[in-house]
Each structure stands twice: as C-alpha cells, then as structure tokens.
Write an enzyme that holds these catalytic residues in place. Structure first.
Site, PDB file in Angstrom:
ATOM      1  N   GLY A  24      11.659 -11.542  16.314  1.00 32.86           N
ATOM      2  CA  GLY A  24      10.619 -11.950  15.371  1.00 32.86           C
ATOM      3  C   GLY A  24      10.343 -13.431  15.464  1.00 32.86           C
ATOM      4  O   GLY A  24      10.678 -14.092  16.462  1.00 32.86           O
ATOM      5  N   ASP A 182      11.459  -9.862   1.235  1.00 32.88           N
ATOM      6  CA  ASP A 182      10.840  -9.213   2.394  1.00 32.88           C
ATOM      7  C   ASP A 182      11.284  -7.755   2.446  1.00 32.88           C
ATOM      8  O   ASP A 182      11.735  -7.254   3.474  1.00 32.88           O
ATOM      9  CB  ASP A 182      11.211  -9.937   3.684  1.00 32.88           C
ATOM     10  CG  ASP A 182      10.349  -9.500   4.869  1.00 32.88           C
ATOM     11  OD1 ASP A 182       9.315  -8.827   4.633  1.00 32.88           O
ATOM     12  OD2 ASP A 182      10.704  -9.805   6.018  1.00 32.88           O
ATOM     13  N   ASP A 200      18.290  -8.423   6.980  1.00 34.96           N
ATOM     14  CA  ASP A 200      17.339  -9.514   7.169  1.00 34.96           C
ATOM     15  C   ASP A 200      17.076 -10.300   5.885  1.00 34.96           C
ATOM     16  O   ASP A 200      16.081 -10.099   5.179  1.00 34.96           O
ATOM     17  CB  ASP A 200      16.014  -9.003   7.750  1.00 34.96           C
ATOM     18  CG  ASP A 200      15.170 -10.158   8.308  1.00 34.96           C
ATOM     19  OD1 ASP A 200      15.535 -11.328   8.068  1.00 34.96           O
ATOM     20  OD2 ASP A 200      14.167  -9.893   8.979  1.00 34.96           O
TER      21      ASP A 200
END
Length: 287
Positions: A24, A182, A200
């Site tokens: 990412g 997120d 994450d």
C-alpha cells in the site's frame, strides 16, 4: 512493487522471508518464518520516509516508534492481531505480528464446500520482483482477509459470529480511547473457523478530548467513511467508526457495499438487493 531491500544481520539471524501478503501507500507486508521456533509471522515494512512527523511517539517501554506500533504493543484482545516485536532497519520500520487467517481459495485443503460455502479458485498471481538480502523472488499469497471470504451464501449464524467479533474488537479499542479509523473488510483477517482479527493500525489514533483536536485528515477507504468525513468536517472518531460497522455488516450480509458514490454516503441513501432473506434484512436494519 519491485526492487531490493537490505536487511540487518539481526533480521537475517532471526527470520526467513516468505510470501507477499499485500502492499500500500506506506509500505508492504510479507510473511516470514521465525527461525527459533519455525513460527510463521507477518512483517509490515513501513517506509520511514512516508511516516508523518506527528505520527511518532516516545513510548516509555519500547522507545521512539510510529504510533501504530505503540498502539499495537499496548493492546491485547482475541480479535486484534498480536504484536511480536519491531526492528529498526535503515529505510524501514519492520512491524512484526502474528500471522492469522487462511488463504480463501478452493484449492486450500483446510477449506471445504460444506463448512465454507461459496469457495472459488483464486486467480494465479505472478511472482513479484521484490528481492531481499536472502535473494529470492517473492510469491504473492492469496489473501486471508474478509474481503475474499465474504459470500452471500453465508448463513445468518456465520454472519452474526463474524460481525460480533468485529464489534467486540472495536468496543475494546474505544474503551481504551483508541479508534482504528480504517475499518473495512480488507483489514480483517479470518481463518477457516471464521475466527477474525483486526489488522492494519496505520491510521489508528487516540480519541481526541477537545473539539479543537478532532481529526481533519482521513486516510481510510471512502466507501466505509461516514457522512461527516465525506463532507470534510472535523470528527471525533468513535461515531464515524459505528457508521463503518454498519457499512461492514451490509457488505458481509449482501456481498456488496451499500454506497456507490459520495452523494449516497452524504444522504445515507442505500437500497437492499431485490432478493434477500428477510432475516438478513432485519439484521442490517437494526444497526
């Protein structure tokens, strides 16, 4: 993603690089084998050059680290990925965690059509040209996340089991004044028994106490963002995360996102699929 990474003697003494899990904006994630006990772990390579100055924390226990590492090191919950250690390399901070989940591919012997309905063969991935000091080309592994697992053939009981675990993880974080920021299906890993773990924490932060300190920046995924975020208003965090939970539940139940654009999000306008189980519809309506 391509290139060569120089790893320290400490790393090569303790770990052997495995497969690519994903990449990412801030780096990439590989699997590795811990040499001491042959345990497979996940390693997130966080590019130092892409870490904002205000995202570093002086942690009394582990020193100056990115906030993501400080937060993961401070939490412990069965539905949150476990922190193992971190390594400070020349260009990267290496965040090492447990590796959870199974590859959601019909060829995986851990899965079967009866226990895990809706299985499909994953597309074959080309090897990535990323090389480490251990000189091997990295293979892309089929994802272990909820995005790959979701299928409309899931029973109501399975849907409830998955979602309840996610809610428990978020409730725990909020009790510690932490917001993930997120929340989405790709940040939840899941095994063959539908045991899930939240991963994450790159956007995670502490809940601001004063309005003047509310968040104005959003690094998450727009489809899961709340109306105030889409409107670019300052937000506290937990309320927006409840919205994300609702979007996530809809996605788990129906296999698609309820919103297709920002206008629909701002209006809170969504339509149920034409042919649905009334029980599933009531499950999503209640949230």
């Amino acid at each position: 993603m391509s290139g060569k990474i120089h790893l320290s003697k400490y790393f090569t003494k303790h770990y052997i690089i495995g497969d690519l899990l994903g990449d990412g904006a801030f780096g990439f994630v590989l699997t590795a084998i811990r040499i001491s006990d042959s345990t497979e772990v996940a390693i997130k390579f966080i590019s130092k050059s892409k870490i904002p100055d205000d995202s570093w924390i002086d942690d009394p226990h582990i020193g100056r680290v990115p906030q993501e590492i400080a937060i993961l090191n401070s939490v412990s919950h069965p539905n949150i990925i476990n922190f193992v250690e971190y390594i400070n390399e020349e260009d990267y901070i290496l965040l090492i965690t447990e590796l959870h989940g199974t590859e959601w591919d019909a060829s995986n012997p851990l899965l079967n059509p009866i226990k895990n309905p809706g299985l499909r063969l994953a597309k074959q991935q080309k090897p990535d040209e990323l090389k480490t000091g251990q000189e091997r080309v990295i293979r892309k592994r089929t994802s272990c996340d909820l995005f790959e697992c979701i299928d409309t053939k899931m029973t109501k009981a399975t849907t409830q089991k998955i979602f309840a675990q996610i809610v428990l993880a978020i409730y725990y974080l909020h009790s510690l004044n932490i917001v993930h920021r997120d929340l989405k299906d790709e940040n939840i890993v899941i095994d063959e028994n539908y045991h899930v773990k939240l991963i994450d924490f790159g956007s995670a932060s502490y809940i601001p106490k004063r309005p003047e300190n509310y968040f104005t920046r959003f690094n998450g995924t727009t489809h899961f963002a709340s109306p105030e975020i889409v409107k670019k208003k300052a937000y506290r965090g937990p309320e927006a995360e409840i919205w994300s939970l609702g979007v996530l539940l809809f996605t788990i139940v129906f296999g698609e996102n309820p919103f297709q654009n920002k206008d629909e999000i701002m209006e809170g306008k969504y339509i149920f699929p034409s042919k649905i189980d009334p029980g599933k519809k009531s499950l999503n309506t209640c949230i």
